[in-house]
Design an enzyme around this catalytic site. Structure first.
Site, PDB file in Angstrom:
ATOM      1  N   SER A  15       0.805  -1.230   0.000  1.00 32.92           N
ATOM      2  CA  SER A  15       0.000   0.000   0.000  1.00 32.92           C
ATOM      3  C   SER A  15       0.837   1.279   0.000  1.00 32.92           C
ATOM      4  O   SER A  15       1.801   1.409   0.756  1.00 32.92           O
ATOM      5  CB  SER A  15      -0.918   0.021   1.225  1.00 32.92           C
ATOM      6  N   SER A  17      -0.696   4.123   0.658  1.00 32.25           N
ATOM      7  CA  SER A  17      -1.475   5.073   1.451  1.00 32.25           C
ATOM      8  C   SER A  17      -0.684   5.701   2.607  1.00 32.25           C
ATOM      9  O   SER A  17      -0.814   6.903   2.843  1.00 32.25           O
ATOM     10  CB  SER A  17      -2.747   4.407   1.976  1.00 32.25           C
ATOM     11  N   LYS A  66     -13.907  -3.745   1.862  1.00 28.58           N
ATOM     12  CA  LYS A  66     -14.760  -2.556   1.659  1.00 28.58           C
ATOM     13  C   LYS A  66     -16.240  -2.831   1.961  1.00 28.58           C
ATOM     14  O   LYS A  66     -16.956  -1.948   2.416  1.00 28.58           O
ATOM     15  CB  LYS A  66     -14.588  -2.012   0.241  1.00 28.58           C
ATOM     16  N   GLY A 129     -17.759  -5.295 -11.242  1.00 25.14           N
ATOM     17  CA  GLY A 129     -17.417  -5.739  -9.888  1.00 25.14           C
ATOM     18  C   GLY A 129     -17.434  -4.555  -8.932  1.00 25.14           C
ATOM     19  O   GLY A 129     -17.994  -3.490  -9.247  1.00 25.14           O
ATOM     20  N   GLY A 130     -16.811  -4.731  -7.788  1.00 24.94           N
ATOM     21  CA  GLY A 130     -16.791  -3.693  -6.766  1.00 24.94           C
ATOM     22  C   GLY A 130     -16.177  -2.388  -7.251  1.00 24.94           C
ATOM     23  O   GLY A 130     -16.658  -1.303  -6.907  1.00 24.94           O
ATOM     24  N   ASN A 151     -19.610  -5.743 -19.599  1.00 16.40           N
ATOM     25  CA  ASN A 151     -18.910  -6.702 -18.740  1.00 16.40           C
ATOM     26  C   ASN A 151     -18.857  -8.055 -19.433  1.00 16.40           C
ATOM     27  O   ASN A 151     -19.716  -8.381 -20.254  1.00 16.40           O
ATOM     28  CB  ASN A 151     -19.651  -6.830 -17.396  1.00 16.40           C
ATOM     29  N   ARG A 152     -17.814  -8.829 -19.094  1.00 13.56           N
ATOM     30  CA  ARG A 152     -17.688 -10.181 -19.651  1.00 13.56           C
ATOM     31  C   ARG A 152     -18.956 -10.966 -19.359  1.00 13.56           C
ATOM     32  O   ARG A 152     -19.503 -11.625 -20.242  1.00 13.56           O
ATOM     33  CB  ARG A 152     -16.453 -10.851 -19.020  1.00 13.56           C
ATOM     34  N   GLY A 238      -4.255   4.476 -13.055  1.00 12.45           N
ATOM     35  CA  GLY A 238      -5.036   4.816 -11.875  1.00 12.45           C
ATOM     36  C   GLY A 238      -4.257   5.464 -10.738  1.00 12.45           C
ATOM     37  O   GLY A 238      -4.789   5.601  -9.632  1.00 12.45           O
TER      38      GLY A 238
HETATM   39  P1  ATR Z   1     -13.100  -5.641  -8.155  1.00 13.74           P
HETATM   40  O1  ATR Z   1     -13.462  -5.389  -6.727  1.00 13.74           O
HETATM   41  O2  ATR Z   1     -11.667  -5.348  -8.517  1.00 13.74           O
HETATM   42  O3  ATR Z   1     -14.054  -4.982  -9.109  1.00 13.74           O
HETATM   43  P2  ATR Z   1     -14.444  -8.132  -8.658  1.00 13.74           P
HETATM   44  O4  ATR Z   1     -15.637  -7.669  -7.897  1.00 13.74           O
HETATM   45  O5  ATR Z   1     -13.968  -9.537  -8.507  1.00 13.74           O
HETATM   46  O6  ATR Z   1     -13.181  -7.232  -8.348  1.00 13.74           O
HETATM   47  O7  ATR Z   1     -14.732  -7.842 -10.235  1.00 13.74           O
HETATM   48  C1  ATR Z   1     -13.796  -8.123 -11.222  1.00 13.74           C
HETATM   49  C2  ATR Z   1     -14.270  -7.547 -12.545  1.00 13.74           C
HETATM   50  O8  ATR Z   1     -13.261  -7.768 -13.530  1.00 13.74           O
HETATM   51  C3  ATR Z   1     -15.540  -8.212 -13.076  1.00 13.74           C
HETATM   52  O9  ATR Z   1     -16.256  -7.259 -13.845  1.00 13.74           O
HETATM   53  C4  ATR Z   1     -14.948  -9.308 -13.977  1.00 13.74           C
HETATM   54  O10 ATR Z   1     -15.817  -9.772 -14.991  1.00 13.74           O
HETATM   55  P3  ATR Z   1     -16.900 -10.944 -14.680  1.00 13.74           P
HETATM   56  O11 ATR Z   1     -17.988 -10.274 -13.897  1.00 13.74           O
HETATM   57  O12 ATR Z   1     -17.329 -11.437 -15.998  1.00 13.74           O
HETATM   58  O13 ATR Z   1     -16.148 -11.967 -13.865  1.00 13.74           O
HETATM   59  C5  ATR Z   1     -13.802  -8.557 -14.588  1.00 13.74           C
HETATM   60  N1  ATR Z   1     -12.735  -9.400 -15.142  1.00 13.74           N
HETATM   61  C6  ATR Z   1     -11.756 -10.053 -14.461  1.00 13.74           C
HETATM   62  N2  ATR Z   1     -10.936 -10.706 -15.316  1.00 13.74           N
HETATM   63  C7  ATR Z   1     -11.402 -10.455 -16.569  1.00 13.74           C
HETATM   64  C8  ATR Z   1     -10.985 -10.825 -17.890  1.00 13.74           C
HETATM   65  N3  ATR Z   1      -9.916 -11.607 -18.084  1.00 13.74           N
HETATM   66  N4  ATR Z   1     -11.712 -10.383 -18.943  1.00 13.74           N
HETATM   67  C9  ATR Z   1     -12.789  -9.607 -18.748  1.00 13.74           C
HETATM   68  N5  ATR Z   1     -13.239  -9.202 -17.538  1.00 13.74           N
HETATM   69  C10 ATR Z   1     -12.548  -9.613 -16.464  1.00 13.74           C
END
Ligand code: ATR
Length: 271
Positions: A15, A17, A66, A129-130, A151-152, A238
């Site tokens: 971190s 931070s 979180k 995701g989050g 999203n995937r 970021g």
């Molecule tokens: P975070 O808190 O970092 O958002 P998360 O809640 O696990 O972590 O979410 C990960 C995100 O990255 C999701 O949108 C995931 O897509 P899925 O919902 O289809 O799983 C996306 N993600 C992770 N690896 C990926 C990849 N190789 N290609 C496309 N999307 C990916």
């Protein structure tokens, strides 16, 4: 009297931070210190209670706590409620107050540091995701004309969209394949794909001319950044979001907004 703050996560050794907040405290002459604390995966609440007992004034919270931080708090800001998660807790006489500064940090970095206003723009948010959830509402508040969440797994993008309060912004959720032929002014990667160097299955068309491509990751060039660069987009990582979300948390705790520019430059040079 020195006030105590910390960031809690697991893992936490990486971190930045403590460095950021220590620098902010120096710059604004605040009597405070800030440490990194590793909490056991199954004992976030006990870690927080122990810090409260020791007189800590607040903590930042990172992965994977979180949601637990949000659940633990007795009062929540509107943006914490919108995200369903908290990255900033304040320990007060009224109890634990939860806020979420991630979205404000992203919007400030894009609008102030990258000089790219969201107003009237076509925005693509990749991921559901989050990380995506945390920035959705603040992006909408900046009034883009269009916001597409892709999203995937399409169902997660749709579920995220279904929770949004209607605004002037046109909203859509779609799968990566549906992006073919669509172009955006701002493309934000909120997926964790870059963590293991995975390529996102998004078409080159998403990067309009003069597009800003923003990856929430920092410290490495992700395949998303490489694709965006190849397509002629302006690319940002970021790091600015990290510093701006910290500045927002610092302002909540101390009532002073630190200057982020010098620190950003120092961190950028060190990376
Ligand atoms: P975070 O808190 O970092 O958002 P998360 O809640 O696990 O972590 O979410 C990960 C995100 O990255 C999701 O949108 C995931 O897509 P899925 O919902 O289809 O799983 C996306 N993600 C992770 N690896 C990926 C990849 N190789 N290609 C496309 N999307 C990916």
């Amino acid at each position: 009297m020195t006030d105590h703050y910390a960031v809690i996560g697991n893992p936490i050794a990486h971190s930045k931070s403590p460095l950021i907040h220590t620098e902010f405290a120096k710059q604004t002459a605040q009597a405070m210190d800030y440490q990194a604390i590793l909490a056991p995966l199954d004992d976030f609440a006990a870690t927080v209670q122990a810090l409260i007992q020791q007189g800590y004034k607040g903590v930042n919270v990172t992965v994977p706590f979180k949601f637990a931080a949000f659940a633990l708090a007795s009062q929540h800001s509107a943006r914490a409620i919108a995200a369903g998660a908290a990255n900033t807790l304040s320990f007060t006489d009224l109890g634990i107050l939860a806020d979420n500064t991630d979205g404000a940090g992203l919007v400030r970095d894009i609008q102030d540091n990258q000089h790219c206003s969201f107003a009237g723009k076509r925005v693509l948010l990749i991921g559901a995701g989050g990380a995506a959830e945390g920035v959705l509402q603040p992006i909408l508040a900046a009034q883009p004309s269009l916001l597409v969440i892709s999203n995937r797994s399409l169902d997660k993008a749709q579920a995220m969209l279904s929770k949004v309060t209607p605004t002037q912004t046109q909203l859509h959720a779609c799968a990566f394949a549906d992006l073919v032929g669509q172009a955006f002014d701002v493309v934000i990667n909120a997926t964790s794909a870059g963590l293991n160097d995975s390529q996102l299955a998004i078409p080159d068309s998403v990067f309009a001319s003069n597009c800003l491509a923003y990856d929430m990751m920092y410290g490495r060039e992700t395949p998303f950044m490489q694709q965006a660069k190849r397509c002629g987009a302006t690319v940002a990582d970021g790091l600015g979001m990290l510093v701006e979300q910290a500045a927002e948390a610092f302002a909540i705790w101390r009532g002073v907004r630190p200057n982020t520019q010098t620190l950003l430059l120092t961190l950028r040079t060190a990376l």
